[in-house]
Design a protein around this motif. Structure first.
Motif, PDB file in Angstrom:
ATOM      1  N   ALA A  40       0.800  -1.225   0.000  1.00  0.00           N
ATOM      2  CA  ALA A  40       0.000   0.000   0.000  1.00  0.00           C
ATOM      3  C   ALA A  40       0.835   1.278   0.000  1.00  0.00           C
ATOM      4  CB  ALA A  40      -0.963  -0.007   1.187  1.00  0.00           C
ATOM      5  N   ALA A  41       2.114   1.187   0.293  1.00  0.00           N
ATOM      6  CA  ALA A  41       2.960   2.373   0.216  1.00  0.00           C
ATOM      7  C   ALA A  41       3.054   2.862  -1.235  1.00  0.00           C
ATOM      8  CB  ALA A  41       4.350   2.060   0.754  1.00  0.00           C
ATOM      9  N   CYS A  42       2.930   1.940  -2.183  1.00  0.00           N
ATOM     10  CA  CYS A  42       3.073   2.291  -3.602  1.00  0.00           C
ATOM     11  C   CYS A  42       1.818   2.063  -4.439  1.00  0.00           C
ATOM     12  CB  CYS A  42       4.213   1.486  -4.227  1.00  0.00           C
ATOM     13  SG  CYS A  42       5.822   1.807  -3.479  1.00  0.00           S
ATOM     14  N   HIS A  43       0.934   1.173  -4.000  1.00  0.00           N
ATOM     15  CA  HIS A  43      -0.233   0.775  -4.796  1.00  0.00           C
ATOM     16  C   HIS A  43      -1.527   0.993  -4.033  1.00  0.00           C
ATOM     17  CE1 HIS A  43       2.204  -1.308  -7.836  1.00  0.00           C
ATOM     18  NE2 HIS A  43       2.938  -1.763  -6.839  1.00  0.00           N
ATOM     19  N   THR A  44      -2.615   1.185  -4.794  1.00  0.00           N
ATOM     20  CA  THR A  44      -3.957   1.244  -4.229  1.00  0.00           C
ATOM     21  C   THR A  44      -4.744   0.037  -4.737  1.00  0.00           C
ATOM     22  OG1 THR A  44      -4.877   2.493  -6.092  1.00  0.00           O
ATOM     23  CG2 THR A  44      -3.935   3.775  -4.251  1.00  0.00           C
ATOM     24  N   THR A  45      -5.898  -0.195  -4.149  1.00  0.00           N
ATOM     25  CA  THR A  45      -6.754  -1.298  -4.594  1.00  0.00           C
ATOM     26  C   THR A  45      -7.859  -0.796  -5.522  1.00  0.00           C
ATOM     27  OG1 THR A  45      -8.063  -1.092  -2.592  1.00  0.00           O
ATOM     28  CG2 THR A  45      -6.291  -2.733  -2.579  1.00  0.00           C
ATOM     29  N   ASP A  46      -7.699   0.427  -6.021  1.00  0.00           N
ATOM     30  CA  ASP A  46      -8.614   0.950  -7.033  1.00  0.00           C
ATOM     31  C   ASP A  46      -7.767   1.359  -8.239  1.00  0.00           C
ATOM     32  OD1 ASP A  46      -7.476   3.431  -6.347  1.00  0.00           O
ATOM     33  OD2 ASP A  46      -9.206   4.073  -5.190  1.00  0.00           O
ATOM     34  N   ASP A  47      -8.237   2.280  -9.042  1.00  0.00           N
ATOM     35  CA  ASP A  47      -7.500   2.684 -10.235  1.00  0.00           C
ATOM     36  C   ASP A  47      -6.602   3.897 -10.016  1.00  0.00           C
ATOM     37  OD1 ASP A  47      -8.568   0.608 -11.743  1.00  0.00           O
ATOM     38  OD2 ASP A  47     -10.312   1.786 -12.341  1.00  0.00           O
ATOM     39  N   THR A  48      -6.463   4.331  -8.775  1.00  0.00           N
ATOM     40  CA  THR A  48      -5.618   5.474  -8.467  1.00  0.00           C
ATOM     41  C   THR A  48      -4.150   5.069  -8.514  1.00  0.00           C
ATOM     42  OG1 THR A  48      -7.339   6.303  -6.987  1.00  0.00           O
ATOM     43  CG2 THR A  48      -5.148   7.265  -6.752  1.00  0.00           C
ATOM     44  N   ASN A  49      -3.375   5.823  -9.278  1.00  0.00           N
ATOM     45  CA  ASN A  49      -1.945   5.542  -9.379  1.00  0.00           C
ATOM     46  C   ASN A  49      -1.190   6.292  -8.292  1.00  0.00           C
ATOM     47  OD1 ASN A  49      -2.277   3.985 -11.739  1.00  0.00           O
ATOM     48  ND2 ASN A  49      -2.302   5.833 -12.974  1.00  0.00           N
ATOM     49  N   ARG A  50      -0.197   5.663  -7.771  1.00  0.00           N
ATOM     50  CA  ARG A  50       0.757   6.278  -6.832  1.00  0.00           C
ATOM     51  C   ARG A  50       2.132   6.098  -7.456  1.00  0.00           C
ATOM     52  NH1 ARG A  50      -1.243   3.995  -0.966  1.00  0.00           N
ATOM     53  NH2 ARG A  50      -3.103   5.269  -0.807  1.00  0.00           N
ATOM     54  N   VAL A  51       3.105   5.715  -6.645  1.00  0.00           N
ATOM     55  CA  VAL A  51       4.424   5.370  -7.174  1.00  0.00           C
ATOM     56  C   VAL A  51       4.275   4.180  -8.128  1.00  0.00           C
ATOM     57  CG1 VAL A  51       6.724   4.520  -6.562  1.00  0.00           C
ATOM     58  CG2 VAL A  51       5.620   6.267  -5.157  1.00  0.00           C
ATOM     59  N   GLY A  52       3.360   3.285  -7.800  1.00  0.00           N
ATOM     60  CA  GLY A  52       2.999   2.152  -8.652  1.00  0.00           C
ATOM     61  C   GLY A  52       1.574   2.329  -9.139  1.00  0.00           C
TER      62      GLY A  52
END
Length: 125
Positions: A40-52
């Protein structure tokens, strides 16, 4: 098929054990949610982009295709469609599964953790 002598019971027990301990994906999605906390530091469980990229609905998606995320050429050209098998290989060793990926992660070595994480990700359609 019928076996005679002492081998018959051995085959029967072996078949029973194999069906119970099959390495398939008998996941615990609830436990997978806990495993995901490290992601979760890099990814979400929806379509929102973060670092990943966001991982919502990842099962069945083509790798390198999330809208608005800047993927490596290796990921965009991998030809992977995410399913249990491809996710398992990638989570175990991202660089081995997709040489040249930008994901700076050594991999999730525990088979059960990977299966549970995949089970959790599969709940997001």
């Amino acid at each position: 098929m019928k076996f005679s002598g002492r081998i018959g019971p051995f085959i029967a027990v072996l078949t029973l054990v194999a069906s119970i301990v099959s390495p398939g994906y008998a996941q615990d999605a609830g436990r997978g949610e806990s495993v995901f906390k490290a992601c979760a530091a890099c990814h979400t469980t929806d379509d929102t982009n973060r670092v990943g990229p966001g991982l919502g609905g990842i099962i069945g998606k083509k790798a390198g295709a999330a809208t608005g995320f800047r993927y490596s050429s290796a990921m965009k050209n991998s030809g992977i469609v995410w399913d249990e098998k491809t996710l398992d290989a990638f989570l175990e060793s991202p660089q081995k599964a997709v040489p040249g990926t930008r994901m700076p992660y050594a991999g999730l070595k525990d088979t059960t953790d990977r299966a549970d994480l995949i089970g959790y990700l599969a709940t997001f359609k």
